[in-house]
Enzyme design. Structure first.
Site, short mmCIF file in Angstrom:
data_model
loop_
_atom_site.label_atom_id
_atom_site.label_comp_id
_atom_site.label_asym_id
_atom_site.label_seq_id
_atom_site.Cartn_x
_atom_site.Cartn_y
_atom_site.Cartn_z
CD GLU A 1 -3.28 1.02 1.59
OE1 GLU A 1 -4.07 1.97 1.47
OE2 GLU A 1 -3.60 -0.08 2.07
CB THR A 2 4.12 2.05 1.56
OG1 THR A 2 3.67 1.92 2.92
CG2 THR A 2 5.18 3.13 1.47
#
Length: 145
Positions: A69-70
């Site tokens: 997700e980063t």
């Protein structure tokens, strides 16, 4: 997704700026570091150590998802116009290989870059280049608050 010699990224971000944004966050706490920007991809690494392992000594699936997700969110926010922001609305992950130590490397590439949504594929590999996790992240493109 890209035409040779062009880039999908509209916002001028360098690795130092991306890593500076991570200070004081879960990203920094897990030791995630942005290491590469290409015309159509963003790369980061994460150590497999006490911060990212589950009790059985393996890379925690949640840590892999945080890396995914980063990467996807950061890349997505580099592809939008000023006055917009990308926010995650769905993520999935398939964990295909256990990792016990070393460094994993994640690479985010776009599958879809639309006006209101983006879809990113993030592949996480072990130090030997073997696939450990593949994730798909859907982002909504919304007006910045």
């Amino acid at each position: 997704m890209s035409i040779p010699g062009t880039t999908i990224f509209r916002r001028d971000q360098d690795l130092a700026a991306l890593n500076a944004l991570s200070r004081g966050t879960a990203i920094e706490a897990l030791g995630i570091e942005f290491t590469g920007i290409g015309a159509d991809h963003l790369v980061a690494t994460m150590p497999v150590d006490a911060r990212s392992r589950q009790p059985y000594g393996l890379l925690h699936g949640g840590a892999s998802v945080l890396l995914a997700e980063t990467l996807g969110s950061s890349a997505g926010n580099m592809c939008i116009a000023e006055g917009e922001v990308c926010v995650g609305i769905e993520i999935n992950a398939n964990h295909v290989r256990a990792v016990r130590e070393g460094i994993v490397t994640g690479t985010a590439r776009p599958l879809h870059l639309g006006r209101s949504t983006q879809v990113w594929e993030i592949r996480i590999e072990d130090a030997r280049g073997r696939l450990a996790c593949v994730s798909r992240l859907t982002l909504a493109v919304v007006p910045a608050a």
